[in-house]
Scaffold this motif. Structure first.
Motif, mmCIF file in Angstrom:
data_model
loop_
_atom_site.group_PDB
_atom_site.id
_atom_site.type_symbol
_atom_site.label_atom_id
_atom_site.label_comp_id
_atom_site.label_asym_id
_atom_site.label_seq_id
_atom_site.Cartn_x
_atom_site.Cartn_y
_atom_site.Cartn_z
ATOM 1 N N GLU A 183 -2.795 -4.774 11.473
ATOM 2 C CA GLU A 183 -1.494 -4.203 11.158
ATOM 3 C C GLU A 183 -0.965 -3.348 12.294
ATOM 4 O O GLU A 183 -1.696 -2.843 13.131
ATOM 5 C CB GLU A 183 -1.612 -3.304 9.934
ATOM 6 C CG GLU A 183 -1.914 -4.084 8.690
ATOM 7 C CD GLU A 183 -2.202 -3.141 7.563
ATOM 8 O OE1 GLU A 183 -1.754 -1.984 7.665
ATOM 9 O OE2 GLU A 183 -2.875 -3.554 6.622
ATOM 10 N N LEU A 184 0.313 -3.182 12.243
ATOM 11 C CA LEU A 184 0.957 -2.235 13.144
ATOM 12 C C LEU A 184 1.081 -0.917 12.406
ATOM 13 O O LEU A 184 1.561 -0.886 11.285
ATOM 14 C CB LEU A 184 2.352 -2.724 13.492
ATOM 15 C CG LEU A 184 2.458 -3.959 14.365
ATOM 16 C CD1 LEU A 184 3.905 -4.364 14.435
ATOM 17 C CD2 LEU A 184 1.924 -3.677 15.734
ATOM 18 N N THR A 185 0.656 0.135 13.029
ATOM 19 C CA THR A 185 0.883 1.414 12.374
ATOM 20 C C THR A 185 2.139 2.065 12.910
ATOM 21 O O THR A 185 2.716 2.921 12.270
ATOM 22 C CB THR A 185 -0.308 2.349 12.571
ATOM 23 O OG1 THR A 185 -0.649 2.317 13.956
ATOM 24 C CG2 THR A 185 -1.481 1.900 11.742
ATOM 25 N N ARG A 198 -6.725 -3.533 2.681
ATOM 26 C CA ARG A 198 -5.440 -2.844 2.693
ATOM 27 C C ARG A 198 -4.967 -2.656 1.257
ATOM 28 O O ARG A 198 -5.068 -3.579 0.451
ATOM 29 C CB ARG A 198 -4.439 -3.726 3.441
ATOM 30 C CG ARG A 198 -3.099 -3.118 3.647
ATOM 31 C CD ARG A 198 -2.377 -3.909 4.718
ATOM 32 N NE ARG A 198 -2.144 -5.293 4.328
ATOM 33 C CZ ARG A 198 -1.020 -5.706 3.762
ATOM 34 N NH1 ARG A 198 -0.068 -4.858 3.517
ATOM 35 N NH2 ARG A 198 -0.850 -6.964 3.453
ATOM 36 N N ARG A 201 0.773 -3.760 -1.164
ATOM 37 C CA ARG A 201 2.104 -3.174 -0.983
ATOM 38 C C ARG A 201 2.763 -3.020 -2.349
ATOM 39 O O ARG A 201 2.792 -3.968 -3.128
ATOM 40 C CB ARG A 201 2.921 -4.106 -0.096
ATOM 41 C CG ARG A 201 4.275 -3.567 0.247
ATOM 42 C CD ARG A 201 4.993 -4.539 1.135
ATOM 43 N NE ARG A 201 4.322 -4.659 2.430
ATOM 44 C CZ ARG A 201 4.778 -5.439 3.389
ATOM 45 N NH1 ARG A 201 5.832 -6.153 3.199
ATOM 46 N NH2 ARG A 201 4.146 -5.505 4.527
ATOM 47 N N GLY A 253 14.189 -0.963 2.961
ATOM 48 C CA GLY A 253 13.013 -1.599 2.368
ATOM 49 C C GLY A 253 12.107 -2.242 3.398
ATOM 50 O O GLY A 253 10.936 -2.503 3.120
ATOM 51 N N THR A 254 12.634 -2.523 4.584
ATOM 52 C CA THR A 254 11.804 -3.107 5.626
ATOM 53 C C THR A 254 10.597 -2.213 5.922
ATOM 54 O O THR A 254 9.492 -2.685 6.124
ATOM 55 C CB THR A 254 12.632 -3.288 6.906
ATOM 56 O OG1 THR A 254 13.760 -4.088 6.598
ATOM 57 C CG2 THR A 254 11.817 -3.944 7.987
ATOM 58 N N TRP A 255 10.833 -0.921 5.939
ATOM 59 C CA TRP A 255 9.735 -0.006 6.259
ATOM 60 C C TRP A 255 9.192 0.714 5.039
ATOM 61 O O TRP A 255 8.091 1.193 5.046
ATOM 62 C CB TRP A 255 10.208 0.996 7.316
ATOM 63 C CG TRP A 255 10.372 0.297 8.618
ATOM 64 C CD1 TRP A 255 9.378 -0.060 9.479
ATOM 65 C CD2 TRP A 255 11.576 -0.183 9.194
ATOM 66 N NE1 TRP A 255 9.896 -0.740 10.544
ATOM 67 C CE2 TRP A 255 11.252 -0.824 10.412
ATOM 68 C CE3 TRP A 255 12.919 -0.149 8.810
ATOM 69 C CZ2 TRP A 255 12.193 -1.412 11.226
ATOM 70 C CZ3 TRP A 255 13.848 -0.732 9.625
ATOM 71 C CH2 TRP A 255 13.488 -1.359 10.820
ATOM 72 N N ARG A 256 10.012 0.763 3.999
ATOM 73 C CA ARG A 256 9.578 1.477 2.821
ATOM 74 C C ARG A 256 8.869 0.542 1.842
ATOM 75 O O ARG A 256 8.147 0.978 0.961
ATOM 76 C CB ARG A 256 10.810 2.084 2.139
ATOM 77 C CG ARG A 256 10.514 3.255 1.255
ATOM 78 C CD ARG A 256 11.814 3.818 0.738
ATOM 79 N NE ARG A 256 11.590 4.646 -0.431
ATOM 80 C CZ ARG A 256 11.421 4.169 -1.640
ATOM 81 N NH1 ARG A 256 11.439 2.876 -1.833
ATOM 82 N NH2 ARG A 256 11.232 4.982 -2.664
ATOM 83 N N GLY A 257 9.075 -0.749 1.989
ATOM 84 C CA GLY A 257 8.484 -1.710 1.072
ATOM 85 C C GLY A 257 9.328 -1.858 -0.169
ATOM 86 O O GLY A 257 10.300 -1.134 -0.376
ATOM 87 N N ASN B 2 6.865 5.029 8.214
ATOM 88 C CA ASN B 2 6.027 3.852 8.405
ATOM 89 C C ASN B 2 4.784 3.874 7.538
ATOM 90 O O ASN B 2 3.676 3.827 8.034
ATOM 91 C CB ASN B 2 5.641 3.715 9.877
ATOM 92 C CG ASN B 2 6.830 3.302 10.693
ATOM 93 O OD1 ASN B 2 7.518 2.377 10.327
ATOM 94 N ND2 ASN B 2 7.089 4.008 11.772
ATOM 95 N N HIS B 4 4.259 1.566 5.390
ATOM 96 C CA HIS B 4 3.896 0.174 5.181
ATOM 97 C C HIS B 4 4.168 -0.594 6.465
ATOM 98 O O HIS B 4 5.013 -0.193 7.244
ATOM 99 C CB HIS B 4 4.735 -0.446 4.072
ATOM 100 C CG HIS B 4 4.680 0.333 2.803
ATOM 101 N ND1 HIS B 4 3.600 0.296 1.969
ATOM 102 C CD2 HIS B 4 5.557 1.183 2.255
ATOM 103 C CE1 HIS B 4 3.831 1.093 0.946
ATOM 104 N NE2 HIS B 4 5.002 1.642 1.105
ATOM 105 N N PRO B 5 3.485 -1.700 6.661
ATOM 106 C CA PRO B 5 3.895 -2.566 7.770
ATOM 107 C C PRO B 5 5.294 -3.082 7.483
ATOM 108 O O PRO B 5 5.662 -3.291 6.336
ATOM 109 C CB PRO B 5 2.870 -3.700 7.736
ATOM 110 C CG PRO B 5 2.313 -3.675 6.364
ATOM 111 C CD PRO B 5 2.377 -2.254 5.904
ATOM 112 N N ALA B 6 6.059 -3.264 8.551
ATOM 113 C CA ALA B 6 7.457 -3.670 8.358
ATOM 114 C C ALA B 6 7.532 -4.990 7.606
ATOM 115 O O ALA B 6 6.789 -5.925 7.895
ATOM 116 C CB ALA B 6 8.132 -3.795 9.719
#
Lengths: 398, 61
Positions: A183-185, A198, A201, A253-257, B2, B4-6
């Motif tokens: 993952e990217l943090t 993980r 989500r 939502g892209t970053w917040r889920g 951040n 969550h992963p994007a």
């Protein structure tokens, strides 16, 4: 109350599962009347072995114990009547389970216990019934037809409400796709993490959806106030604004889920916005204009959906029409213009899809144009510019 | 932010929807003409797609 019937339903399901080989299987003989075995339309199943599209007609025929052809003919006939057959067909497709299956499409989507799914089916069929009644009540060849927006809004809200609240990891497509990738943090650095399990989500958390809907309502209200104060706001403005709000919600939502359920809402809004470019106004119904003098003639007539009749034969001062241009713009409609013999007309007509008939000269099909010019005489000249999206245009002498 | 992963799917659709709304606004209220629209829409799609592809590849790298 609802606790009793699911048991009967659940015990009946495996039975019908074993009958899939024979087409016209008689139900087992029943001895006496058992209220728990009372069958309603919510017990209907979609036929697996006798299907043209989704087995709805076959399943309903089996449920009613009649020939499937009868059901198909009735469904086809009802589709012509304001699309009722289509509404009911799609409803049954979504609400009735496949033969032998435990859950309908809606039921699988909401993933609830059987008892709740029965309630969802009941509510769903009730909504479909109301929609069908509305469709019948407002049916007719385009005339007076309008999309039942309030019902559509209610349907969308119900769909959101009926989504599962607990986030059981069923969203396999997303989790398995990301499972084997580190993952990217951060958005810029690629800090690798060890392959630790993980946490799923939280897609089921609908807070972002409701946040967005809340902001969408606020935005709509604010735009309404702007319209009251300053005017000039047209209905597609609302759609575009809501589309932008949904877009921003998705961006968040892209970053917040938990933003993906906004996608279908945005999709619908984008399609409506696209449709708005085809309908000049949201007005629907019947427009009849019979101006009595040249001063009464409007330079522009528009209509969204319906029928439009412009009768110029009652005008008593035709000479005053000389040199004027009337433009007519419509979305889905039937346009008729009656032109008196005593004027020369130039007609410039266009239709995206439909039929143009100008003084019995006819063009039909996609993206059609028809130009007409009367021989220039001493009579007053009038120009008609007709821009139509879908339907029939007829210009004629009385 | 951040936590969550994007979510690339959400991002791509966000860009498409915002692009649609902006294009429509430019056409209805701005001075974009049909010629500009036929440029704007493919550009919106290409940019959204490129963002999606880039982010997916970077995540795999």
């Amino acid at each position: 109350m609802s606790g009793a019937s699911p048991i009967a339903f659940a015990s009946a399901a495996p039975q019908s599962c074993g009958m899939t080989e024979t087409v016209h299987e008689q139900p087992p003989p029943q001895t006496g009347f058992d209220p728990q075995r009372l069958r309603t339309v919510t017990h209907m199943e979609r036929s697996r072995d006798d299907r043209m599209i989704a087995g709805v007609c076959g399943g309903l025929a089996r449920y009613l114990n009649v020939d499937p052809v009868v059901v198909r003919v009735i469904t086809a006939a009802l589709t012509v009547v304001g699309g009722v057959g289509l509404v009911l067909y799609v409803a049954a497709w979504l609400l009735a389970p496949d033969q032998g299956a435990a859950h309908s499409i809606v039921g699988a989507h909401t993933r609830r216990a059987d008892g709740d799914e029965r309630r969802i089916r009941t509510v769903g069929f009730a909504i479909a019934g109301v929609l069908a009644i509305v469709a019948v009540a407002s049916s007719g060849p385009w005339t007076g037809w309008s999309f039942p927006w309030p019902l559509a809004v209610i349907a969308v809200l119900l769909w959101l409400f009926l989504r599962p609240r607990d986030s059981t990891p069923v969203d396999t497509s997303a989790t398995t796709a990301a499972a084997d990738t580190p993952e990217l943090t951060g958005t810029t650095e690629t800090t690798r993490e060890p392959a630790a399990p993980r946490p799923p989500r939280p897609r089921g958390d609908g807070s972002l959806t409701w946040l967005t809907i809340g902001f969408a309502l606020i935005a709509a209200g604010a735009l309404w106030l702007v319209d009251r104060a300053a005017g000039g706001v047209e209905w597609p403005d609302y759609v575009a604004l809501e589309l932008a709000v949904v877009g921003l919600g998705l961006l968040l939502g892209t970053w917040r889920g938990a933003g993906r359920r906004l996608i279908p809402i945005g999709g619908v809004l984008a399609l409506v916005l696209l449709g708005s470019t085809q309908l000049p106004t949201l007005s629907a119904g019947e427009v009849r204009a019979t101006p009595l003098s040249a001063a009464d003639v409007s330079p522009r007539y528009e209509l969204g959906v319906g029928s439009l009749l412009l009768d110029l034969t009652a005008i008593d001062d035709l000479a005053a029409l000389d040199g004027r241009t009337i433009s007519i713009e419509a979305g889905m409609a039937e346009i008729q213009v009656l032109v008196p013999d005593e004027i020369d007309v130039t007609v410039d007509a266009h239709v995206d899809l439909g039929d143009l008939n100008v003084f019995d000269r006819e063009v039909a099909g996609w993206d059609s144009n028809l130009n007409w010019r009367d021989d220039d005489t001493d009579q007053p000249d009038l120009t008609l510019v007709i821009d139509h999206s879908l339907g029939e245009v007829k210009v004629m002498h009385p | 932010m951040n936590r969550h992963p994007a979510d690339i799917v959400a991002l791509v659709f966000a860009l498409v929807f915002l692009g649609c709304a902006a294009t429509w606004a430019g056409w209805e209220h701005g001075d974009l003409d049909v010629d500009a629209i036929t440029w704007a829409i493919p550009l919106v799609l290409i940019v959204s797609g490129l963002v999606g592809v880039t982010m997916t590849l970077r995540r795999r790298a």
